[in-house]
Enzyme design. Structure first.
Site, PDB file in Angstrom:
ATOM      1  N   GLU A 142      -0.844  -6.749  -3.269  1.00 34.94           N
ATOM      2  CA  GLU A 142      -2.057  -5.738  -3.639  1.00 34.94           C
ATOM      3  C   GLU A 142      -1.676  -4.784  -4.739  1.00 34.94           C
ATOM      4  OE1 GLU A 142      -2.606  -2.161  -0.898  1.00 34.94           O
ATOM      5  OE2 GLU A 142      -4.066  -1.158  -2.113  1.00 34.94           O
ATOM      6  N   GLU A 175      -6.727   9.318   4.734  1.00 35.16           N
ATOM      7  CA  GLU A 175      -7.900   8.217   3.794  1.00 35.16           C
ATOM      8  C   GLU A 175      -8.955   8.169   3.992  1.00 35.16           C
ATOM      9  OE1 GLU A 175      -5.898   4.386   2.078  1.00 35.16           O
ATOM     10  OE2 GLU A 175      -5.465   5.204   0.914  1.00 35.16           O
ATOM     11  N   ASP A 198       2.349   3.832  -2.266  1.00 32.16           N
ATOM     12  CA  ASP A 198       2.200   3.739  -1.927  1.00 32.16           C
ATOM     13  C   ASP A 198       2.382   1.897  -2.340  1.00 32.16           C
ATOM     14  OD1 ASP A 198       0.126   2.247  -0.468  1.00 32.16           O
ATOM     15  OD2 ASP A 198      -1.036   2.930  -2.185  1.00 32.16           O
TER      16      ASP A 198
HETATM   17  C1  BDP Z   1      -3.480   1.483   0.255  1.00 34.30           C
HETATM   18  C2  BDP Z   1      -4.593   0.359   0.493  1.00 34.30           C
HETATM   19  C3  BDP Z   1      -5.529   0.600   1.015  1.00 34.30           C
HETATM   20  C4  BDP Z   1      -4.436   0.359   2.770  1.00 34.30           C
HETATM   21  C5  BDP Z   1      -3.996   1.976   2.679  1.00 34.30           C
HETATM   22  C6  BDP Z   1      -3.155   1.669   3.463  1.00 34.30           C
HETATM   23  O1  BDP Z   1      -5.338   0.539  -0.798  1.00 34.30           O
HETATM   24  O2  BDP Z   1      -6.222  -0.534   1.034  1.00 34.30           O
HETATM   25  O3  BDP Z   1      -5.794   1.145   3.760  1.00 34.30           O
HETATM   26  O4  BDP Z   1      -2.988   1.307   1.807  1.00 34.30           O
HETATM   27  O5  BDP Z   1      -1.726   1.305   4.003  1.00 34.30           O
HETATM   28  O6  BDP Z   1      -1.834   0.657  -0.130  1.00 34.30           O
HETATM   29  O7  BDP Z   1      -3.266   2.219   5.148  1.00 34.30           O
END
Ligand code: BDP
Length: 721
Positions: free
Chosen positions: A409, A307, A381
């Site tokens: 989340e 990401e 996720d």
């Molecule tokens: C996702 C989240 C994000 C996190 C990412 C992570 O949306 O905010 O940075 O995972 O785990 O669930 O790195």
């Protein structure tokens, strides 16, 4: 033990002895030590605890002693005298094994060899109750365990509890930013007051450490995985050292998220290439600097090449090369690297669920001994429900640690009641079949399946500056439950629910039984009203607040809900069998065979693995379309039933918390309906069928639900659009 702590605890002890609970607002978590009113139980305890002998000599033992004084004073309603001798009848004797009197040691004999690592033993010995351990921290854990026994009104008669933690690194991951915000945090701001540190020590730091120690958590990564390099700068290291000092007596080590490009950003180097000698030297120097201030620093957590985060692949290097470079810098100080496996790439067009496995499994065995690969429970996720991550069955040569999300989340923020130990248990008890039947994920995590030298479990914290720490009063159970499972991944969710309810609210079975049923069904219910039958990632964009199954315009295909549900006139679901993405091939053949056949695939994962026609017949005999609507409705019905149950709980909880939970359940009901109606209206545009008769009909139009926007939803930086 700080002076202020001593004062606070003594005041607390006095208040408690007077029967005054200092907080009705949930601040004191599961450590309330409510006075025992039942005379029978009370007499049973006072008979066994006429006096206390307690070893002294360091901060951890001081913390244990203070906890015991507060706990006993409050529970028993009277202070118990401390004595200098271990020989008194009916006394409580607490000390490390080597410091116990000979006659006691002789009596413990066989058990001593079983008390490993940070473990402890509580046992009866010649008219005395003994709490012992090899290490100071074991004593503290034993004291907390003993107090739990009393809080739960369990007998001390012939008590024999021998516990050893099953994992080494039991760590909270705080996704806290240096500006005080918390990524995916729904309980207020960060509890770390960076600007005032290191000079101002907030009272909360110690209470936080106490709470963690009480469930065996022994580490905290203080900062967000989407990391800022600044936390590695000298002035922040001072601040981190101040926190480490507060946590130390409680056995909590601090860790930091390390930004891979820090050598460029704060080191002035032109590169962060892990094979570059100057970069390697920079990290070695940084490690030396940190350990100079924090001798027991835990190590680094790294999110790399995920990401948009920097990482070794930016220089054509592998995850192993990146992780090993950091591991080498930390190794002389016994530090570890927790390297995250949460990766998926915009350049990889294969099913996102397959990508972490594809990147990491070929590197099995290539990581240094002080590296743990931190793997999320599922391959996408933290979805409301995911099948276990296939990596757990595929890396025998590499320590894998579990990463659970405690913050909600994808599960209704801190507004929805969802008891997560149920989710955790489901994953830990899943069978990888790596060495045939019984190769549970729990055995991968505790290292017994393939004999791992170091083991661990991480939980993304749900803690913030809200007075009750977690926003939803009942979300404290998820923090508690995470800690208990990190200590013992084989524990059942039911036991955890039972413990937490008793400790936090009441031992009365008219409270514990119905509320236990509520907690244990809550995860299923939330899955039902959000993503039933294996649906996933259909939440709104960015903040993930509420439904957004229609979203199809984001730049990366795998960010769009339509990528995951693939609803069409023919049917719905993601085909991950050999006729589709073949993600099932990443599991052991027994598991793959089970998932590949829609008849044997557990229905809760059906649409995770299969694209099926709307008229596909479910086990209930209903069509898939009807079944979807029925599941959504079941989720909504559960919230209504829970409201009715909660209304009957009024006598057992204080007014403030009763009202808070009631209001939150109202919101949960509203949002459960919102999910049901928005999703079913949207899916009907493909199924073109009537809603099943079991389902209440939506009160609004699809256009209305699609028009809703929440640019200021919590948990992310505002993104007005
Ligand atoms: C996702 C989240 C994000 C996190 C990412 C992570 O949306 O905010 O940075 O995972 O785990 O669930 O790195």
């Amino acid at each position: 033990m700080s002076f202020s702590k001593k004062i606070t605890l003594s005041v607390l002890a006095i208040l408690s002895v007077m029967g005054i609970s200092h907080a009705n607002n949930g601040y004191d978590l599961w450590l309330k030590y409510r006075k025992i009113e039942d005379p029978g139980i009370l007499t049973g305890y006072t008979k066994h605890i006429r006096a206390v002998y307690m070893e002294e000599g360091n901060e951890t033992l001081d913390a244990a002693r203070e906890e015991l004084s507060v706990g006993l004073g409050s529970l028993l309603g009277t202070a118990v005298p401390y004595v200098n001798s271990q020989s008194g009848d009916h006394s409580l004797v607490i000390g490390k094994i080597r410091n116990l009197d000979r006659d006691i040691r002789k009596h413990l004999n066989g058990d001593v060899s079983k008390i490993k690592k940070d473990g402890f033993l509580i046992t009866t010995c010649q008219n005395r109750t003994v709490i012992t351990a090899h290490k100071d921290i074991g004593i503290l854990y034993g004291v907390f365990r003993f107090l739990r026994q009393l809080q739960m009104h369990k007998s001390l008669e012939e008590i024999h509890i021998l516990e050893v933690p099953e994992t080494d690194v039991r760590v909270l991951n705080h996704w806290d930013n240096l500006d005080g915000t918390v990524e995916r945090g729904y309980a207020g701001a960060s509890i770390w007051k960076w600007q005032k540190l290191p000079d101002y020590i907030d009272r909360r730091y110690e209470d936080y450490a106490r709470a963690n120690a009480s469930v065996g958590i022994n580490g905290a990564v203080l900062t967000n995985v989407n990391a800022s390099a600044w936390v590695l700068s000298p002035s922040y290291i001072e601040k981190v050292a101040a926190l480490a000092k507060v946590f130390r007596p409680y056995g909590i080590k601090v860790y930091l998220a390390a930004r891979f490009s820090a050598p460029i950003e704060i080191g002035g180097l032109p590169t962060a290439d892990p094979l570059n000698p100057e970069v390697q030297q920079w990290w070695r120097d940084k490690a030396n600097e940190i350990y100079g201030k924090i001798p027991d620093f835990g190590g680094f957590l790294v999110k790399a090449n995920s990401e948009g985060q920097p990482g070794p692949q930016d220089y054509g290097r592998s995850h192993a090369e990146g992780a090993n470079m950091l591991a080498d810098a930390l190794a002389p100080h016994n530090g570890i690297v927790m390297w995250r496996a949460f990766v998926y790439s915009e350049h990889d067009t294969s099913d996102r669920a397959k990508q972490a496995y594809s990147e990491f499994v070929p590197q099995d065995g290539k990581f240094r001994d002080n590296v743990l690969i931190q793997v999320k429970n599922g391959a996408i996720d933290f979805q409301p429900r995911e099948p276990f991550h296939p990596m757990f069955g595929a890396m025998p040569e590499t320590p894998l640690m579990m990463e659970f999300q405690i913050t909600q989340e994808y599960l209704g923020f801190s507004t929805h009641l969802v008891f997560l130990p149920k989710l955790y248990e489901e994953v830990l008890k899943a069978d990888t079949y790596r060495h045939g039947k019984g190769s549970l994920v729990a055995k991968v995590i505790d290292g017994t399946l393939d004999r791992k030298p170091i083991t661990g479990m991480a939980g993304v914290a749900n803690i913030g500056s809200d007075i009750n720490w977690t926003g939803h009063p009942l979300a404290q159970a998820n923090w508690y439950g995470f800690g208990r499972l990190a200590w013992d991944p084989y524990l059942g969710a039911e036991q955890i629910a039972d413990e937490w309810l008793r400790l936090t609210f009441s031992n009365k079975s008219d409270f514990v039984q119905p509320m236990k049923a509520v907690l244990l069904k809550s995860h299923d219910a939330a899955v039902n009203y959000m993503t039933p039958l294996g649906l996933h990632h259909i939440m709104a964009t960015g903040h993930h607040y509420g439904p957004g199954p229609w979203v199809d315009n984001l730049s990366r295909p795998e960010w769009n809900p339509v990528y995951y549900h693939k609803a069409a006139t023919r049917g719905i679901g993601f085909d991950r069998t050999p006729s589709g993405s073949n993600a099932t091939s990443q599991y052991a053949k027994e598991v793959a065979a089970m998932f590949n056949d829609p008849e044997t695939c557990p229905e809760e994962y059906l649409l995770w693995f299969h694209h099926l026609p709307w008229d596909y017949k479910l086990q209930s005999g209903k069509t898939l379309w009807e079944g979807l609507g029925i599941k959504y409705q079941e989720g909504v019905d559960w919230v209504r039933d829970t409201q009715a149950t909660w209304n009957k709980m009024k006598p057992y909880v204080n007014e403030q918390q009763f009202q808070e939970v009631s209001m939150l359940l109202n919101i949960q009901l509203k949002e459960a309906k919102w999910w049901r109606d928005a999703c079913m209206l949207y899916f009907r545009t493909f199924s073109k069928r009537e809603f099943p008769e079991e389902m209440e009909k939506p009160s609004r139009t699809l256009a209305y639900y699609r028009s809703l926007k929440f640019p200021y939803a919590p948990g992310i930086k505002p993104q007005p659009d």
